[in-house]
Design a protein around this motif. Structure first.
Motif, PDB file in Angstrom:
ATOM      1  N   ARG A 119       0.820  -1.217   0.000  1.00 25.57           N
ATOM      2  CA  ARG A 119       0.000   0.000   0.000  1.00 25.57           C
ATOM      3  C   ARG A 119       0.857   1.272   0.000  1.00 25.57           C
ATOM      4  O   ARG A 119       0.376   2.356  -0.247  1.00 25.57           O
ATOM      5  N   CYS A 156      -4.329   7.860   9.334  1.00 30.16           N
ATOM      6  CA  CYS A 156      -5.515   7.154   8.859  1.00 30.16           C
ATOM      7  C   CYS A 156      -5.688   5.891   9.701  1.00 30.16           C
ATOM      8  O   CYS A 156      -4.802   5.540  10.481  1.00 30.16           O
ATOM      9  N   CYS A 159      -2.791   3.308   9.355  1.00 30.06           N
ATOM     10  CA  CYS A 159      -1.530   3.767   9.952  1.00 30.06           C
ATOM     11  C   CYS A 159      -1.654   3.799  11.468  1.00 30.06           C
ATOM     12  O   CYS A 159      -0.716   3.454  12.192  1.00 30.06           O
ATOM     13  N   ALA A 177       3.316   7.267   8.154  1.00 27.47           N
ATOM     14  CA  ALA A 177       2.441   7.919   7.178  1.00 27.47           C
ATOM     15  C   ALA A 177       2.222   7.014   5.981  1.00 27.47           C
ATOM     16  O   ALA A 177       2.971   6.057   5.774  1.00 27.47           O
ATOM     17  N   CYS A 178       1.189   7.311   5.210  1.00 29.00           N
ATOM     18  CA  CYS A 178       0.980   6.615   3.940  1.00 29.00           C
ATOM     19  C   CYS A 178       0.375   7.592   2.945  1.00 29.00           C
ATOM     20  O   CYS A 178       0.131   8.748   3.268  1.00 29.00           O
ATOM     21  N   GLU A 180      -2.529   7.882   1.952  1.00 29.06           N
ATOM     22  CA  GLU A 180      -3.833   8.385   2.377  1.00 29.06           C
ATOM     23  C   GLU A 180      -3.720   9.583   3.306  1.00 29.06           C
ATOM     24  O   GLU A 180      -4.446  10.557   3.188  1.00 29.06           O
ATOM     25  N   CYS A 181      -2.798   9.454   4.249  1.00 36.61           N
ATOM     26  CA  CYS A 181      -2.822  10.410   5.359  1.00 36.61           C
ATOM     27  C   CYS A 181      -1.567  11.263   5.490  1.00 36.61           C
ATOM     28  O   CYS A 181      -1.561  12.230   6.243  1.00 36.61           O
TER      29      CYS A 181
HETATM   30 ZN    ZN Z   1      -2.030   6.406   6.619  1.00 34.22          ZN
END
Ligand code: ZN
Ligand code: ZN
Ligand code: FE
Length: 729
Positions: A119, A156, A159, A177-178, A180-181
């Motif tokens: 991801r 998110c 995470c 973090a990723c 998404e967030c």
């Molecule tokens: Zn995230």
């Protein structure tokens, strides 16, 4: 059955240490608990003694990458009844004692980032407890997400789950973090693709100059294989000659440019990722990147770098700053200040709180020798047996730095820069405030340079605490002594460009005997008149002129009228300097007839680079005046000018002369065989360092050089702090 209480000190908080302890305890069938305390971490383990032994061994050998165990104490306790192994909450008000530097992506994160099924595929801000930004994002203690620049991003659910799962590699990873967030890339330029990274890569491939935001600051980048792009960057940055560092995709790519020893390789791939000065494959290759025989190489140290370098395997990466101001860290500021330099920008929305330049080292005798110690190492901590509590040292001027003491720890600032500009002073005071806050230090006493005009001296005087002024070369000497825990007396060979001496003139080629309390000057070199003071540092032809005049040989450096005017100015407006840096400037000017240098230190570097091996040298002559033994360089200069040998041989002969001069001075001035310390910026010259070292060692002297801080003025703060701590005993 055994119950042990283990106290671990060092960098053990915020680096995944407690989960690691938890895993280790379970693995070895041990019960008990662990928690953070003010000094570090406390562990109670109970189980059979074979298992506790293994636990202790693994605790040391398998500790998390970012941790650093400085001290470990084990005590046996009475047997208790534990049901399991627990991580207990830390008490309130408990702060981590040490803070980890910024660390390159770990193997696990790189693997995930390059896995299309993950991801975080191609996510340029991937990190975990074993890697990622630390010092550059921290705003306050304790080291919690809310006290970092990651507080702008809300985790998110996925995470967040990782963050709270003790079995997860991202348990309590504050910058987790990723896509998404977390932070996102920002591209500003002419390319229209939706993918910011793609745009920047295409710009680089087209030979454009791209400003790229990294970990501790913004770089200006271009394709290192594109000569036109490199020259354009030089022109726009007004950096005509100063070498550029090259970021190479991986070690194989780097090996195509330079020779890399196994020790150099270990530093290139180390988690600190400094720039390592390595020898070019062919001395005259890549002249547009570096006019020296060496090239500064480093490997990608952020996930973003890895993604960029995958497609552009060699990039020039130079700090984005305008003359003598600190490297830029702010997006808005960069867009304005770099608008005439960069063609496009690859920025991101994670703020850089604490600025950090790239570190620069060379490997000498298989050990690191720091030229600049900053990102990857900052905050720099030196553990000392001496009590340095409450002390503040404000460093020198050209390469500003400071040092703060707490108990037995010295906290040294990252490289600050030349303290000539308001911007650099702001950087200095902000970094100092940050250090005071993060390490909870209120200085009670300060040390600074004796030079009344240094910005650091003026700053010291503005503080409301007692200050001690310390002679520049004494601080250099004490810095090296302190690193090696020498108590003195020592014999110092302290060679640099400029520093105020006891007689209020400029010193810089000094032989000193002393300890932390005081020193005497026993040797030096014949003073060189600097025509028009500071101007001579840039216009080195003035030094060549003075030196040839003193050697009684008429040499032409300038057109006749200017040369005559300079001779007159010499009488009215010149200051004498016993400076090794200037001696090198003059020798280079005489040899090459070059009359200017582009930056301080260029001429000595080129002189070192141009030599061709010979054992021969010129004559040595000394004279004594008021108990100081001076090296008279005039016979050397005269012989060099009259020498019909090749210029490269002459350069080597001059350096050999200076090395032998040092040895001769030691013979005469250090009859007691005191330990010898080598310090000062001139010892960035490896020929001098190794030449003097080898000869002295052969004659059974003990010789020390810097291993923990730079030999140049960056290392001054440590010396000042050392002197302060020893004087108050
Ligand atoms: Zn995230
Ligand atoms: Zn990682
Ligand atoms: Fe210095």
């Amino acid at each position: 059955m055994k119950h042990l209480k283990i106290q671990v000190q060092g960098i053990v908080q915020g680096v995944g240490f407690r989960p690691f302890v938890h895993r280790l305890a379970l693995q070895n069938n041990l019960k008990g608990y662990t928690y953070n305390d003010a000094q570090g971490i406390i562990i109670h383990i109970q189980g059979n003694s074979k298992d506790t032994d293994i636990f202790l061994e693994q605790l040391k050998s398998q500790a998390p990458v970012l941790s650093k165990i400085e001290n470990l104490e084990v005590k046996e306790c009475p047997i208790e009844s534990f049901n399991d192994f627990q991580i207990k909450e830390s008490q309130n008000g408990i702060h981590q004692t040490l803070i980890s530097p910024d660390i390159a992506p770990c193997e696990d994160c790189i693997h995930e980032m390059l896995d299309p099924n993950n991801r975080r595929y191609h996510y340029p801000f991937i990190n975990c407890t074993n890697c990622g930004p630390r010092y550059s994002i921290i705003q306050d203690i304790p080291y919690d997400r809310k006290n970092t620049t990651m507080s702008d991003f809300k985790l998110c659910s996925q995470c967040d789950k990782e963050y709270h799962d003790i079995q997860d590699r991202r348990y309590h990873a504050q910058p987790n973090a990723c896509k998404e967030c977390g932070p996102k890339l920002i591209y500003v330029g002419n390319k229209q693709d939706e993918d910011e990274l793609e745009n920047a890569i295409n710009d680089l491939k087209e030979g454009k100059i791209v400003a790229i935001k990294g970990i501790g600051g913004i770089h200006l980048a271009c394709d290192a294989n594109n000569k036109q792009a490199v020259l354009r960057l030089r022109k726009r940055k007004q950096r005509e000659a100063k070498p550029f560092a090259i970021m190479a995709k991986d070690i194989q790519t780097a090996k195509e440019l330079v020779d890399i020893s196994s020790v150099e390789e270990s530093f290139l791939i180390s988690k600190e990722r400094p720039i390592v000065l390595c020898k070019k494959k062919a001395p005259n290759s890549y002249i547009e990147l570096s006019e020296n025989k060496e090239l500064g190489i480093f490997l990608p140290y952020s996930p973003l770098h890895i993604l960029l370098l995958e497609r552009c395997p060699v990039l020039v990466m130079t700090s984005a700053n305008l003359s003598d101001t600190p490297v830029l860290i702010d997006n808005e500021e960069a867009l304005i200040k770099l608008k005439d330099i960069a063609d496009s920008f690859l920025l991101h929305d994670r703020k850089i709180e604490n600025r950090c330049d790239d570190s620069l080292i060379r490997i000498v005798n298989d050990k690191p020798y720091f030229i600049r110690k900053s990102r990857g190492y900052a905050p720099i901590v030196i553990h000392t047996p001496f009590d340095v509590d409450g002390l503040l040292a404000l460093g020198a001027h050209q390469k500003g730095s400071f040092a703060l003491g707490k108990n037995h720890h010295v906290f040294i600032s990252p490289y600050i820069g030349n303290m000539e500009t308001i911007e650099t002073m702001e950087h200095f005071t902000k970094a100092l405030d940050t250090y005071k806050r993060l390490f909870e230090i209120t200085p009670r006493q300060a040390g600074c340079d004796q030079h009344p005009d240094y910005a650091s001296t003026l700053y010291a005087q503005s503080l409301d605490i007692p200050i001690t002024k310390i002679y520049h070369h004494h601080a250099h000497m004490a810095s090296c002594m302190f690193e090696h825990e020498l108590s003195g007396p020592c014999f110092g060979i302290i060679w640099d460009g400029t520093g105020l001496g006891k007689d209020q003139t400029i010193w810089g080629a000094e032989f000193l005997i002393g300890d932390y309390q005081d020193f005497v000057r026993v040797g030096s070199i014949k003073p060189i008149d600097l025509i028009g003071n500071e101007q001579a540092i840039h216009e080195i032809g003035r030094i060549g002129l003075v030196m040839s005049m003193d050697a009684n040989i008429e040499q032409t450096f300038f057109e006749p009228t200017k040369q005559e005017i300079l001779k007159k100015i010499r009488i009215q407006n010149s200051i004498p300097a016993t400076s090794m840096g200037r001696l090198f400037d003059g020798l280079y000017s005489i040899l090459t007839k070059k009359i200017t240098q582009d930056y301080d230190g260029q001429a000595p570097m080129l002189l070192e680079s141009m030599v061709q091996p010979t054992d021969k040298r010129y004559s040595l002559k000394f004279y004594e005046k008021e108990h100081v033994r001076y090296f008279d360089w005039t016979p050397m200069v005269k012989e060099m000018i009259q020498d019909t040998d090749d210029i490269h041989i002459k350069a080597q002969k001059a350096i050999n002369t200076i090395i032998d001069m040092a040895i001769e001075q030691v013979h005469t001035l250090n009859k007691e065989y005191l330990p010898i310390v080598l310090s000062g910026g001139c010892f960035q010259n490896l020929q001098l360092l190794q030449g003097i070292y080898k000869k002295l060692i052969k004659e059974n002297y003990t010789v020390y050089w810097h291993e923990k801080v730079s030999c140049n003025d960056e290392g001054i703060a440590l010396g000042q702090l050392a002197i302060l701590s020893q004087r108050r005993k």
